[in-house]
Design an enzyme around this catalytic site. Structure first.
Site, mmCIF file in Angstrom:
data_model
loop_
_atom_site.group_PDB
_atom_site.id
_atom_site.type_symbol
_atom_site.label_atom_id
_atom_site.label_comp_id
_atom_site.label_asym_id
_atom_site.label_seq_id
_atom_site.Cartn_x
_atom_site.Cartn_y
_atom_site.Cartn_z
ATOM 1 C CE1 TYR A 15 51.013 37.093 34.119
ATOM 2 C CE2 TYR A 15 48.978 37.238 32.898
ATOM 3 C CZ TYR A 15 50.209 37.209 32.837
ATOM 4 O OH TYR A 15 50.944 37.457 31.897
ATOM 5 C CD GLU A 27 48.477 42.464 52.979
ATOM 6 O OE1 GLU A 27 48.046 43.028 54.263
ATOM 7 O OE2 GLU A 27 49.239 43.445 52.230
ATOM 8 C CD GLU A 68 42.956 40.227 54.610
ATOM 9 O OE1 GLU A 68 43.564 41.344 54.456
ATOM 10 O OE2 GLU A 68 41.943 40.235 55.410
ATOM 11 C CD GLU A 75 44.753 47.680 53.316
ATOM 12 O OE1 GLU A 75 45.863 46.934 53.358
ATOM 13 O OE2 GLU A 75 44.059 47.826 54.370
ATOM 14 C CE LYS A 93 45.577 52.433 52.070
ATOM 15 N NZ LYS A 93 46.825 52.910 52.781
ATOM 16 C CG ASP A 94 39.302 53.338 57.723
ATOM 17 O OD1 ASP A 94 40.670 52.712 57.597
ATOM 18 O OD2 ASP A 94 39.116 54.474 58.124
#
Length: 126
Positions: A15, A27, A68, A75, A93-94
């Site tokens: 996973y 991404e 990341e 997100e 998110k920011d």
């Protein structure tokens, strides 16, 4: 009360790898991080990094890429919860993206500190 049965460790690793590969495929920034890591490894092999310098580079690769992955997870969860604009969703998110940016900037600075003197010496300038 009994604890729910956990999947075998091999499934758990599966996973995790699936999450990593999904992030790399989807991404753009993770693709950039991977390309930069490959370029740093090539430059490190050419310039002969010390074991400590390799450890620093590997730790920074891990930090930036792990952040990341967390950013992508934040997100995705926010998008799952709401599709409309919400100030708290924007903050989530920011700030997650900001964490990646800070780590990437610091990694780049550390990279310059390690690689510029070695590169100049390699070119015979230093």
């Amino acid at each position: 009360m009994t604890e729910p049965k956990k999947p075998p460790i091999t499934k758990s690793f599966g996973y995790a790898f699936e999450g990593i590969f999904t992030c790399i495929r989807r991404e753009r920034n993770m693709k950039i991080h991977c390309v930069m890591a490959v370029l740093v490894v090539i430059a490190g092999l050419i310039l002969g990094l010390s074991p400590i310098e390799w450890c620093i580079c590997l730790a920074l690769f891990g930090l930036v890429m792990a952040l990341e992955l967390v950013n992508t997870a934040v997100e995705s969860v926010v998008d799952l919860v709401t599709s409309e604009y919400r100030p708290l969703a924007k903050i989530a998110k920011d700030t997650a993206a900001g964490a990646v940016l800070i780590a990437a900037i610091m990694a780049a600075i550390a990279g310059l500190i390690i690689f510029v003197p070695k590169g100049l010496a390699f070119l015979g300038i230093l």
